[in-house]
Write an enzyme that holds these catalytic residues in place. Sequence first.
Site, PDB file in Angstrom:
ATOM      1  N   SER A 193       2.346 -30.629   1.034  1.00  0.00           N
ATOM      2  CA  SER A 193       2.177 -29.041   2.038  1.00  0.00           C
ATOM      3  C   SER A 193       2.269 -28.963   3.345  1.00  0.00           C
ATOM      4  CB  SER A 193       2.362 -28.307   0.671  1.00  0.00           C
ATOM      5  OG  SER A 193       2.681 -26.910   1.051  1.00  0.00           O
ATOM      6  N   LYS A 245       0.725   0.565  -1.670  1.00  0.00           N
ATOM      7  CA  LYS A 245      -1.376  -0.229  -1.965  1.00  0.00           C
ATOM      8  C   LYS A 245      -1.865  -1.416  -2.522  1.00  0.00           C
ATOM      9  CE  LYS A 245      -4.950  -0.988  -0.349  1.00  0.00           C
ATOM     10  NZ  LYS A 245      -5.090  -1.918   0.657  1.00  0.00           N
TER      11      LYS A 245
END
Length: 327
Positions: free
Chosen positions: A154, A206
Amino acid sequence: MSDEWKASAPADKPEDKSWKLLEKAVLAGVQEQRRARRWGIFFKSLTFVYLFVVLVLFSPVFDLQKSAARSQEHTALVEVRGMIVDTEAASADNIVTSLRKAFEDPKTKGVVLRINSPGGSPVQSGYIYDEIRRLREAHKDIKAYAVITDLGASGAYYIASAADEIYADKASLVGSIGVTAASFGFVDAMTKLGVERRVYTSGEHKAFLDPFQPQKPAETEFWQSVLETTHQQFIESVKKGRGDRLKVADHPELFSGLVWSGEQALKLGLVDKLGSASFVAREVIGAKEIVDYTVQETPFDRFAKKFGSSVAERLALWMGFQGPALR
């Protein structure tokens, strides 16, 4: 001695007994002071020895062997070990600082990034990737080689793809070109426990990653788009670094997040050759002397990092949201 004499012998006076007790007390006090003085000298000597050893270990004089090696042409080594995040040894700041010193040394003949990492932050990996390409452009006579040992997955492979060539062992694990973000969901558990979650926000989304609230399809789709964008950035960087060496046309699974052995990765174009760091230094770069430019943390730095993060912060990250990661 007769019993009659014993009976007639005068007994010790009270004053004599008091003097004897006082004498014993004074002697005991003197002995205690001597014992305390000996222990004090011992601990002071121990502290002095400890400080002396620390000064020697971190003194430039202790670095004479490395300095001598730098006086001749050598292979510069930079370690990328562990998670690639800003709070660990393999942070962008540490790796970039090490790379700059390695490339700027006039005696450096080639640079080896020895990688053993599962990946980490896409931001930190991107910083290092960009700096490797910049340094290669600025120092065209110095080549950079990535050498994957146990693991180059990765974000670690993201970094490796910026090098001129990638080497690995036949049993190394290579690839995992993908992005992941993980959290937990505690909605059902809270319902069973009878716990009510109260969240107050000033934005409609949020709290969209709050693990204590049910997921909303629109928010899940949005978050997936963020991950897809990061994944595409990762793919484009790898393609730019590896070019036509990647066998993408025949193997579209290269960018699926799978991981391969070094031997398999060689056939897929993920690595160029099989070999170790010493092999690259000796046979490819032509400078068998290796000088380690990796930024070394002091014991104090390691101690500070161990206790610098609060338990509450770690627990919050473990229980809740964790940002995108290349691993």
